[in-house]
Structure formats: C-alpha cells, structure tokens
Design a protein around this motif. Structure first.
Motif, mmCIF file in Angstrom:
data_model
loop_
_atom_site.group_PDB
_atom_site.id
_atom_site.type_symbol
_atom_site.label_atom_id
_atom_site.label_comp_id
_atom_site.label_asym_id
_atom_site.label_seq_id
_atom_site.Cartn_x
_atom_site.Cartn_y
_atom_site.Cartn_z
ATOM 1 N N ASN A 1 0.823 -1.199 0.000
ATOM 2 C CA ASN A 1 0.000 0.000 0.000
ATOM 3 C C ASN A 1 0.862 1.257 0.000
ATOM 4 O O ASN A 1 1.389 1.649 1.032
ATOM 5 C CB ASN A 1 -0.899 -0.024 1.247
ATOM 6 C CG ASN A 1 -1.902 1.097 1.231
ATOM 7 O OD1 ASN A 1 -1.778 2.034 0.458
ATOM 8 N ND2 ASN A 1 -2.889 1.012 2.104
ATOM 9 N N ASP B 1 -0.439 4.067 -1.440
ATOM 10 C CA ASP B 1 -1.450 5.014 -1.896
ATOM 11 C C ASP B 1 -1.168 6.449 -1.497
ATOM 12 O O ASP B 1 -1.673 7.378 -2.114
ATOM 13 C CB ASP B 1 -2.834 4.625 -1.347
ATOM 14 C CG ASP B 1 -3.392 3.407 -2.053
ATOM 15 O OD1 ASP B 1 -4.619 3.210 -2.035
ATOM 16 O OD2 ASP B 1 -2.590 2.638 -2.626
ATOM 17 N N ILE B 2 -0.394 6.629 -0.424
ATOM 18 C CA ILE B 2 -0.144 8.001 0.007
ATOM 19 C C ILE B 2 1.078 8.610 -0.687
ATOM 20 O O ILE B 2 1.413 9.773 -0.426
ATOM 21 C CB ILE B 2 0.017 8.107 1.540
ATOM 22 C CG1 ILE B 2 1.287 7.380 1.996
ATOM 23 C CG2 ILE B 2 -1.209 7.555 2.242
ATOM 24 C CD1 ILE B 2 1.567 7.602 3.472
ATOM 25 N N TYR C 1 2.773 1.158 10.675
ATOM 26 C CA TYR C 1 1.831 1.378 9.574
ATOM 27 C C TYR C 1 1.746 0.143 8.681
ATOM 28 O O TYR C 1 0.735 -0.082 8.008
ATOM 29 C CB TYR C 1 2.219 2.639 8.787
ATOM 30 C CG TYR C 1 1.991 3.876 9.614
ATOM 31 C CD1 TYR C 1 3.005 4.403 10.418
ATOM 32 C CD2 TYR C 1 0.739 4.489 9.634
ATOM 33 C CE1 TYR C 1 2.781 5.505 11.207
ATOM 34 C CE2 TYR C 1 0.507 5.598 10.420
ATOM 35 C CZ TYR C 1 1.527 6.103 11.210
ATOM 36 O OH TYR C 1 1.298 7.193 12.008
ATOM 37 N N TYR D 1 6.344 2.201 4.502
ATOM 38 C CA TYR D 1 7.381 3.187 4.810
ATOM 39 C C TYR D 1 6.943 4.246 5.804
ATOM 40 O O TYR D 1 5.773 4.570 5.941
ATOM 41 C CB TYR D 1 7.848 3.869 3.517
ATOM 42 C CG TYR D 1 8.237 2.897 2.424
ATOM 43 C CD1 TYR D 1 7.625 2.933 1.180
ATOM 44 C CD2 TYR D 1 9.216 1.917 2.653
ATOM 45 C CE1 TYR D 1 7.961 2.029 0.187
ATOM 46 C CE2 TYR D 1 9.554 1.008 1.665
ATOM 47 C CZ TYR D 1 8.924 1.067 0.434
ATOM 48 O OH TYR D 1 9.250 0.174 -0.543
#
Lengths: 575, 82
Positions: free
Chosen positions: A10, A12-13, A181, A189
């Motif tokens: 993930n 996505d950010i 996370y 990360y």
C-alpha cells in the motif's frame, strides 16, 4: 504529467510526497491513478482496466521485496536450492512478461521499476553466509542483479530501474520502513521513507529527461584541499593519504570520476596563479590535474564575474552550472547575483565531503546512459579551444577551413550511438529546421522502419573528433519517389564549417541512387532557429510555398548537381 | 506551545491531508465523517501528524485517535511527557 502507481503493497499516500518533490524541479503533475491493493498484475493483464484508460506518462511499478517473495519467505526450509532457483526464474519471468505486455499496450509510457529491498529482520544469522541454507537476502540480491541485466539487454527503451535497495542500505532500513503502519494498513514506509522514495523517483525522471547540469565550478582552498595555499604553502596544505587530508583526496577522486561522466570542470579561486600552478605541478597527491579543467580562473576578482565569463566562453546558460565553495560568504554572493547557478551548501566537517558530494552528484549530475561524447567531453572542449586559437591566427576563413583538414563520416541508422542521436534532438535549438524532439523509442522506430532513414554525421579535423554533430532523418515515399526531411539539425559547435553543405549534398547522391526524384525540406520557425531560415535556398532548393512563417522547399534530384566544399573529405559507414 | 496552537496545526494538517478546505474543518471532525477520512485516510493523517509535531504513537494508539479533538489532546500529552 499523469502518473500511475501499481504496487504489491500500500503506497497510496505516495502522491502527496511526489507532488512536493516534483514542484522543486518544475514538474506539474496533473493527475494520479492508483490501482487497488496488490492488483498490479491484474491491472496490467486486463485490457479493459482503468490504467489503460488513464494512459499515464509514467507508470511507477513499485515492488516491496519481502512481500514479493512472501510465499517462500516463511517456508524456505521446504524448498531445495534447485527449487528456489526455479522460483527466482519464475518470479523474474512473471515480472518481465507484465512489463512487456504493458509496454506493448502503452508504448509511450515510461516505466519505473525498482531494485527490491528485503527485510533484514530474519533469524538466519551466521547461517546465511556460512551454510547452505536459503537466504532471503541473497535471493533478493540475485533477483535484482538479474533484473538489471535483463533491462540492459532488453529492447525496452522506456523501462528504467530505481536503485531503491541501495537507498535503503544507505539511509537504513529502520529509518525508511515503519512496522506500525505496515501492520495497521500494509503501508511499508515511514514519512522519511516516502520522502526518500519520492525524491528518488523525481531525480530518476530528471536524469531521463536530460535535466543534468553541465559544468562544475570549484573553489580551491578548503575545498579541494584543507588549508589555504597562500598561507600554508605546498607542504602544509592538507592533502594526504592519512588523516583528514585523505578526505580531500577522496573528494578529488569523486570529482575526477564526475568529469569522466561528461561533466566539465572549472576553477574559480582567489589566489595567485603561480601558487596554484605549483600545487598542480608539484604536489604528489593531487588527483585532479590542470588538464582536467576546461577553465581555470585564478585571480583576485569577484567570483561572480569569473563565473559569468566562463559561461560566456562556453556559450552555456548559467542554469547549467553548479558552484562549490567552502566559504558561505562567497556562496551567498554567487547565489544572489546569479540565481540560476546551483550553489549547494558545503559540509562544515571535511569528513563528510564524500557523502555530501555523492548527494550533490545525484541531484545535479545524474545520468542513466553514458555516451562516447560524455566520456570525451573535456577532451573535445580542449580541442575546440585549439581550433579557436587557430582561427584567430589565420587571416581568412578559407585559410582556416583549409588548415583544419576536415573529414566527415556519415553513418546510416547508427543504432550504437542512439543515445547521442536522442540527445541531439533534445538539445539542439539553433540549427534545427523543424525542432522535433524525440525519445529513444522514436529514434529506434525511425531506424527500424523501412520508410525512414536516419543519417548522422561525425566531423573530424586535425585536432580530433568533434563527435556526432549532425542528424538528418528522411521519410521516404517510394510510390511518389519523394523524400521528406523530417529532421535536419547540426550542433552549434560546428556551425560555419560548411559541414551541412557536404551532408545534404552527399545525401542527394544517396537518395538519387535509391530512385528518389524529389527532396522536400521544411522550415518551421522558432525563437531560436532563425539562422536556418534560408539554408535550403543556399543548398540549392527552390521555395515552393510559405504560410504562417513555415516554408516548404523542393529539390529536383534528377537534375541537381551538388557542389561539395573542397575542404571536407567524406566517408560513409553503416551504423 | 499551548493547546490552541496545537489544535490549529492539527486542523491545518487535516485540511491538507484530507483535502478539505480549512473553513470546513472543526475540532469535532472525526473518522468516517469525511469522505477522505476512511481507514487509509486515517493512517495518512496520523503519519502527517507525527511528522508535523515530531511525535510517535504506539501502534495500538493510532486507531484510537479518532477525532481532531482526541488527536490534539494526544499530541499535547506527547509533547509534555515525551
């Protein structure tokens, strides 16, 4: 610019971090597309998926190492080494098949891969390097090596690999990854990690786009050696194989290698020229030599003035320059007087010079390919200086051209030098008839197509080679027996030698041999190419029509008798 | 740094991360009450809060920071007690 992101984890950010980084370098990201979690394979394989409709300029296919090998990681003792080799090969083939499929569907998209970083949090310990046990790490390294190798030998000119593994090694796994996370949402990360990742992608983009600085201007005292020669003299400056003097020697080594990458070096130092020459000629531990520099400005004048003079002499914009000086006052002066020049901060402690310079290099001198021109750039500039000196000595242009003993080599479909050809289309603005900018993919297409011929020109004289300095791409219409000049450009460094006359004239002979009857040229005006407005007329073409500044020229090949410049010998070679 | 300062910075961060105009952010904003404050948005937000204030939450604390008010209190506590 549109960016698509596919991943097996993930990230996505990532977009908000990429946006920040891209602004620093003037890129505007219009839109992002991120596929669902770990859907990268499905997204690529399904021809109707959103990524194809989105049609990105860049596809970031970011793979996280441990997850990529996840299924064997916790089960490794069940596999034999032979089986593991098979797994490695399967995973490699899987990935490349996806890349090839995507590239075939969207050939204009740049694809960014990355070397895999694998978690060091394992329990193999000493077994990893002293026993036959499977090691996730060596697995990861093997995979990365194979992937890099495959990329180099493949024909996919739009795939680039980010060395993420090295960055993680450099900055530290613990700083870049964040387990919290990861467990909460498969986000691998930390903030810091995302910052590093996004900066790396943007710097990679810079190097692909050729946004590389061309000249490194260096101060001397407390920059290339410790101390001040005016005060310490040759014996006491710190430049040695032991102690802190070695840090300066190591820095010089990096700078010398940077020169070998095609970056030009210059000096701007407030010193007596004699003192400086003594260091270069007598100090046994200098790595850099006088001949490594294309300009040495050692005087007591303002450095700003010196830099401006160097830029003028090289005929380069100030935005091609990086200025390095240990003195913050000098740096500030140059920064405010010449805002286009890059002036990095300088480390207070010389122990960190090597680390610091490697970062400067990555930001401003990064490349993804090395051409013959790059390797010889300093040598070629020096030869040019000798030509200029000769030009000043002789009394007429005729005498000058005659004394150069020029020879041109015309190459056809010069695949080997494709990076240089791409560079020429991207960087030549003055002698460029239609200013078409091409990528490696485009040039490859022209070379491979039966309807196009790519000719380039190398100019050699008694001082050495000028490198590849001319490019003509012709489109053939075999039915009508007409040839259209899609691209005609010459490097500004050899304007005035009449090489373009020899080039076009020789091509008329070659085209006539192929059965062509008419050669058509087009002039498309830009702010910079006015000098080519009437070149076709000079070459014997007739103006056919003119509209909105664009001029079409014709040459009847059946009765054209080319007149070759008498000072230039011509040779032909296949690419 | 007092509580009002912290709250303002929290709201500003929320505005940026959740892509909501600052005028529409109040301290009552809570998880799932805004389009972008879903589970991914939440992690994105807390990551940004940690960066903004240079604090670190425990894994178990992160899902509990369910409103801007709670986040502000938690940040204040971290800054006071380290």
């Amino acid at each position: 610019m549109k960016i698509a992101i596919l991943s097996n984890v993930n990230i996505d950010i990532l977009p908000r971090f990429l946006k920040n980084e891209s602004l620093k370098f003037g890129y505007k990201i219009q839109d992002f597309y991120i596929a669902g979690f770990n859907q990268y394979a499905q997204e690529i394989l399904n021809r109707n998926s959103k990524i194809y409709k989105f049609s990105p300029d860049i596809l970031i296919l970011h793979l996280e190492g441990s997850t990529f090998f996840g299924n064997i990681f916790f089960d490794q003792l069940s596999y034999s080494n032979k089986q593991l080799d098979h797994v490695l090969e399967d995973k490699e083939n899987e990935l490349w098949q996806l890349i090839e499929i995507y590239n075939k569907n969207q050939p204009q998209t740049l694809i960014f891969l990355n070397t895999l970083a694998v978690t060091p949090f394992t329990i193999e310990g000493g077994l990893e390097t002293n026993s036959d046990i499977f090691s996730l790490h060596s697995f990861g390294y093997k995979f990365n090596q194979k992937m890099v190798r495959k990329n180099i030998i493949s024909n996919l000119s739009s795939v680039f690999i980010l060395n993420w593994e090295k960055e993680v090694f450099y900055k530290g796994y613990s700083r870049i990854y964040d387990s919290r996370y990861w467990y909460l949402g498969r986000i691998p990360y930390s903030n810091y990690g995302f910052q590093r990742l996004s900066e790396k992608y943007i710097l990679l983009l810079n190097s692909i786009k050729g946004k590389v600085k061309k000249v490194l201007i260096l101060d001397l005292d407390n920059t290339l050696w410790g101390g001040i020669i005016g005060e310490d003299g040759l014996e006491n400056i710190k430049l040695s194989e032991d102690g802190i003097g070695k840090a300066y020697r190591d820095l010089q080594k990096l700078i010398k290698s940077t020169k070998n990458k095609g970056i030009l070096l210059a000096i701007a130092s407030k010193n007596n020229l004699e003192d400086v020459k003594e260091i270069f000629r007598k100090h046994p531990l200098m790595i850099l030599k006088e001949e490594d520099f294309i300009s040495i400005k050692v005087n007591w004048r303002d450095k700003v003035q010196n830099i401006v003079e160097i830029a003028k002499k090289l005929n380069l914009g100030l935005d091609s320059f990086v200025f390095i000086d240990d003195n913050p006052v000098e740096r500030e002066m140059v920064k405010s007087a010449l805002p286009d020049v890059i002036v990095p901060d300088f480390p207070e402690d010389p122990a960190f010079l090597v680390q610091w310079f490697s970062e400067v290099s990555e930001k401003y001198f990064n490349k993804t390919s090395l051409t013959k021109e790059d390797r010889n750039r300093t040598k070629m500039y020096k030869a040019e200086k000798r030509r200029v000196k000769l030009a000043k000595k002789v009394k007429t242009i005729e005498e000058f051209l005659n004394s150069l003993s020029m020879k041109i080599i015309i190459y056809k479909n010069h695949r080997r030098m494709i990076d240089r050809l791409v560079q020429l289309t991207q960087r030549t603005s003055q002698f460029n008839l239609r200013t078409k900018r091409y990528t490696k993919k485009d040039i490859l297409f022209f070379i491979e197509s039966k309807d196009y011929i790519v000719w380039d020109l190398e100019l050699i004289d008694k001082f050495g080679t000028n490198g590849i300095v001319g490019l003509i791409i012709v489109k053939l219409n075999k039915k009508l027996r007409e040839a259209f000049i899609d691209t005609f450009l010459m490097s500004c460094r050899i304007i005035g030698r009449e090489a373009e006359v020899a080039f076009i004239n020789h091509l008329t002979l070659m085209l006539k041999k192929m059965g062509m009857k008419k050669l058509i040229g087009e002039y498309v005006p830009t702010k910079k190419n006015e000098l080519t407005k009437d070149i076709y007329s000079k070459l014997g073409f007739k103006k056919e029509k003119e509209k909105g500044g664009i001029i079409i020229w014709n040459l009847d090949l059946t009765d054209f008798k080319p007149v070759f410049p008498k000072y230039i010998k011509i040779e032909e070679k296949d690419g | 740094m007092d509580k009002i300062d912290i709250l303002n910075r929290v709201m500003k961060t929320a505005s940026q991360i959740l892509e909501i105009p600052e005028e529409r952010i109040t301290s009552d904003l809570f998880i799932n009450s805004a389009e972008n404050w879903d589970s991914l948005g939440h992690l994105n937000l807390i990551l940004a809060i940690e960066e903004e204030f240079n604090v670190k939450f425990l894994t178990k604390e992160i899902p509990e920071l369910s409103s801007l008010k709670i986040i502000t209190e938690a940040v204040e506590e971290k800054l006071q007690n380290g």
